[in-house]
Motif scaffolding. Sequence first.
Motif, PDB file in Angstrom:
ATOM      1  N   CYS A  14       0.830  -1.203   0.000  1.00 16.47           N
ATOM      2  CA  CYS A  14       0.000   0.000   0.000  1.00 16.47           C
ATOM      3  C   CYS A  14       0.865   1.254   0.000  1.00 16.47           C
ATOM      4  O   CYS A  14       2.078   1.172   0.177  1.00 16.47           O
ATOM      5  CB  CYS A  14      -0.924   0.015   1.216  1.00 16.47           C
ATOM      6  N   ASN A 100      -8.387  -0.706   7.306  1.00 17.69           N
ATOM      7  CA  ASN A 100      -7.079  -0.550   7.936  1.00 17.69           C
ATOM      8  C   ASN A 100      -5.893  -0.969   7.076  1.00 17.69           C
ATOM      9  O   ASN A 100      -4.780  -0.513   7.315  1.00 17.69           O
ATOM     10  CB  ASN A 100      -7.051  -1.325   9.253  1.00 17.69           C
ATOM     11  N   THR A 101      -6.122  -1.848   6.096  1.00 14.18           N
ATOM     12  CA  THR A 101      -5.014  -2.345   5.282  1.00 14.18           C
ATOM     13  C   THR A 101      -5.429  -2.400   3.815  1.00 14.18           C
ATOM     14  O   THR A 101      -6.593  -2.180   3.477  1.00 14.18           O
ATOM     15  CB  THR A 101      -4.578  -3.762   5.717  1.00 14.18           C
ATOM     16  N   ASP A 102      -4.485  -2.767   2.950  1.00 10.37           N
ATOM     17  CA  ASP A 102      -4.798  -2.853   1.522  1.00 10.37           C
ATOM     18  C   ASP A 102      -5.883  -3.883   1.227  1.00 10.37           C
ATOM     19  O   ASP A 102      -6.554  -3.791   0.216  1.00 10.37           O
ATOM     20  CB  ASP A 102      -3.536  -3.160   0.707  1.00 10.37           C
ATOM     21  N   GLU A 119       2.115  -0.507   6.671  1.00 11.82           N
ATOM     22  CA  GLU A 119       1.104  -1.313   5.986  1.00 11.82           C
ATOM     23  C   GLU A 119      -0.305  -1.100   6.522  1.00 11.82           C
ATOM     24  O   GLU A 119      -1.237  -1.755   6.064  1.00 11.82           O
ATOM     25  CB  GLU A 119       1.451  -2.806   6.115  1.00 11.82           C
ATOM     26  N   SER A 120      -0.484  -0.199   7.510  1.00  7.63           N
ATOM     27  CA  SER A 120      -1.830  -0.064   8.079  1.00  7.63           C
ATOM     28  C   SER A 120      -2.048   1.296   8.741  1.00  7.63           C
ATOM     29  O   SER A 120      -1.110   1.982   9.127  1.00  7.63           O
ATOM     30  CB  SER A 120      -2.090  -1.184   9.094  1.00  7.63           C
TER      31      SER A 120
END
Length: 152
Positions: A14, A100-102, A119-120
């Motif tokens: 991301c 929260n994430t990809d 990542e988040s």
Amino acid sequence: MKIEIINRYQGKSCVIGKFKVFDENGDLIFNCFALQEDTAGLESGKDLRIPQGIYKLKRHPHSRFEATLRKITGNENDTMLNVYNDLVPYERHILIHWGNTDKDTQGCILLGETKTSDESIGGSRAACKEFYNLMRGVNLDMVELVIKDELE
């Protein structure tokens, strides 16, 4: 009103950037983090973030996210916001929402109060609540969204 997304942090899956909203006088009235897919592109259905550029917003009624949005904001009339321009059609359904994430993006723009890692993001529903409360009743014809890549 102007919204800026400045993509700054390149993760493995991301990109995370700053999401800023300015009023008509150029004063900052809201900011948080934005998480998007790691790779930009114009193709639909490929889990790609939209490329840097200037975009418009339009309300997107009947989204699968609408019921949750209304629970988050407490307003039964709220609808999702769809990001588009001449290269990225409205029908691609690039929405601004929580996650929260990809794994939560599918090409959309996620908002969060904190950057918890490369990542988040965290505090996503709280950030969305504040943003959507701010956008309620705004004439979207007067809103410009600018995305810039300044990746490290």
